[in-house]
Scaffold this motif. Structure first.
Motif, PDB file in Angstrom:
ATOM      1  N   LYS A 102       0.698  -1.179   0.137  1.00  0.00           N
ATOM      2  CA  LYS A 102       0.098  -0.192  -0.159  1.00  0.00           C
ATOM      3  C   LYS A 102       0.809   1.276  -0.115  1.00  0.00           C
ATOM      4  O   LYS A 102       0.556   2.240  -0.699  1.00  0.00           O
ATOM      5  N   MET A 103       1.869   1.279   0.882  1.00  0.00           N
ATOM      6  CA  MET A 103       2.878   2.278   0.966  1.00  0.00           C
ATOM      7  C   MET A 103       3.417   2.676  -0.397  1.00  0.00           C
ATOM      8  O   MET A 103       3.698   4.038  -0.847  1.00  0.00           O
ATOM      9  N   PHE A 104       4.013   1.807  -1.048  1.00  0.00           N
ATOM     10  CA  PHE A 104       4.676   1.855  -2.316  1.00  0.00           C
ATOM     11  C   PHE A 104       3.812   2.042  -3.673  1.00  0.00           C
ATOM     12  O   PHE A 104       4.261   2.427  -4.610  1.00  0.00           O
ATOM     13  N   GLY A 105       2.604   1.889  -3.381  1.00  0.00           N
ATOM     14  CA  GLY A 105       1.560   1.793  -4.391  1.00  0.00           C
ATOM     15  C   GLY A 105       1.779   0.873  -5.463  1.00  0.00           C
ATOM     16  O   GLY A 105       1.649   0.964  -6.770  1.00  0.00           O
ATOM     17  N   TRP A 106       2.309  -0.454  -5.169  1.00  0.00           N
ATOM     18  CA  TRP A 106       2.635  -1.432  -5.979  1.00  0.00           C
ATOM     19  C   TRP A 106       1.486  -2.049  -6.654  1.00  0.00           C
ATOM     20  O   TRP A 106       1.395  -2.822  -7.839  1.00  0.00           O
ATOM     21  N   CYS A 107       0.343  -2.134  -5.725  1.00  0.00           N
ATOM     22  CA  CYS A 107      -1.150  -2.382  -6.271  1.00  0.00           C
ATOM     23  C   CYS A 107      -2.122  -2.037  -5.300  1.00  0.00           C
ATOM     24  O   CYS A 107      -1.779  -1.521  -4.164  1.00  0.00           O
ATOM     25  N   ARG A 108      -3.251  -2.191  -5.736  1.00  0.00           N
ATOM     26  CA  ARG A 108      -4.461  -1.630  -5.057  1.00  0.00           C
ATOM     27  C   ARG A 108      -4.902  -2.893  -4.115  1.00  0.00           C
ATOM     28  O   ARG A 108      -4.450  -3.867  -4.466  1.00  0.00           O
ATOM     29  N   ILE A 109      -5.171  -2.592  -2.957  1.00  0.00           N
ATOM     30  CA  ILE A 109      -5.313  -3.764  -1.820  1.00  0.00           C
ATOM     31  C   ILE A 109      -6.894  -4.109  -2.060  1.00  0.00           C
ATOM     32  O   ILE A 109      -7.643  -3.351  -1.775  1.00  0.00           O
ATOM     33  N   THR A 110      -6.741  -5.172  -2.678  1.00  0.00           N
ATOM     34  CA  THR A 110      -8.155  -6.068  -3.005  1.00  0.00           C
ATOM     35  C   THR A 110      -8.085  -7.329  -2.376  1.00  0.00           C
ATOM     36  O   THR A 110      -6.868  -7.893  -2.301  1.00  0.00           O
ATOM     37  N   PRO A 111      -9.271  -8.042  -2.106  1.00  0.00           N
ATOM     38  CA  PRO A 111      -9.253  -9.545  -1.801  1.00  0.00           C
ATOM     39  C   PRO A 111      -8.255 -10.322  -2.683  1.00  0.00           C
ATOM     40  O   PRO A 111      -7.637 -10.977  -2.173  1.00  0.00           O
ATOM     41  N   LEU A 112      -8.244  -9.955  -3.789  1.00  0.00           N
ATOM     42  CA  LEU A 112      -7.535 -11.150  -4.648  1.00  0.00           C
ATOM     43  C   LEU A 112      -5.821 -10.487  -4.554  1.00  0.00           C
ATOM     44  O   LEU A 112      -4.887 -11.336  -4.373  1.00  0.00           O
ATOM     45  N   SER A 113      -5.567  -9.137  -4.554  1.00  0.00           N
ATOM     46  CA  SER A 113      -4.086  -8.770  -4.096  1.00  0.00           C
ATOM     47  C   SER A 113      -3.564  -9.029  -2.753  1.00  0.00           C
ATOM     48  O   SER A 113      -2.696  -9.557  -2.755  1.00  0.00           O
ATOM     49  N   VAL A 114      -4.571  -9.300  -1.857  1.00  0.00           N
ATOM     50  CA  VAL A 114      -4.294  -9.907  -0.568  1.00  0.00           C
ATOM     51  C   VAL A 114      -3.883 -11.372  -0.330  1.00  0.00           C
ATOM     52  O   VAL A 114      -2.963 -11.886   0.020  1.00  0.00           O
ATOM     53  N   PHE A 115      -4.676 -11.783  -1.392  1.00  0.00           N
ATOM     54  CA  PHE A 115      -4.494 -13.377  -1.488  1.00  0.00           C
ATOM     55  C   PHE A 115      -3.287 -13.727  -2.290  1.00  0.00           C
ATOM     56  O   PHE A 115      -2.378 -14.430  -1.856  1.00  0.00           O
ATOM     57  N   LEU A 116      -3.129 -12.811  -3.394  1.00  0.00           N
ATOM     58  CA  LEU A 116      -1.669 -13.265  -4.151  1.00  0.00           C
ATOM     59  C   LEU A 116      -0.510 -12.715  -3.354  1.00  0.00           C
ATOM     60  O   LEU A 116       0.531 -13.277  -3.216  1.00  0.00           O
TER      61      LEU A 116
END
Length: 148
Positions: free
Chosen positions: A88-102
């Motif tokens: 989240k801090m670096f903006g590498w990806c949006r925090i979504t359920p899929l991104s949290v799972f990955l």
């Protein structure tokens, strides 16, 4: 104790950073994205930030299996939480359920990679030390027989 902590911190930093670079390379290959220069510094920072609690928590020598398992679970959850916060801090990806799972899958990969590397290095070091001890004691035995 301080020297061992810093050596441990350095080992974890190198192992974690290597695993993060592998995970980033796989992700970037499949996503087709290009990597910016700043990401390399972010990876180094991430490696240090996750190596620090690793060196702190895993330097304890618990006397029971139960305490050891609790420390490992706390460690894993802490590393996972820190990783999500860094994403989240670096903006590498949006925090979504899929991104949290990955991210969870990536942390599991990095975790097992680091554990395997440390196991292999420790096993090799232990074998070397045992060989050195055998050589030393066999030489002492020969010296005793010659002197007798």
């Amino acid at each position: 104790m301080i020297k061992e902590f810093f050596i441990s911190l350095l080992h974890y930093f190198v192992d974690i950073t290597t695993a993060v670079i592998i995970a980033a390379a796989v992700y970037l290959t499949f996503s087709g994205q290009q990597m910016e220069n700043v990401i390399l510094w972010q990876i180094l920072f991430s490696g240090f930030i996750t190596a620090l609690p690793t060196a702190i928590l895993l330097c304890f020598d618990p006397k029971s299996v139960k305490v050891s398992v609790v420390l490992w679970v706390i460690h894993f959850l802490l590393i996972f939480f820190i990783t999500v916060m860094l994403l989240k801090m670096f903006g590498w990806c949006r925090i979504t359920p899929l991104s949290v799972f990955l991210t969870f899958i990536a942390v599991v990969f990095i975790y097992f990679f680091t554990c395997c590397v440390h196991y292999l290095v420790a096993r090799k070091h232990t074998a070397w030390m045992n060989q050195q001890l055998k050589n030393r004691y066999s030489k002492e035995e020969q010296d005793k027989k010659e002197n007798a």
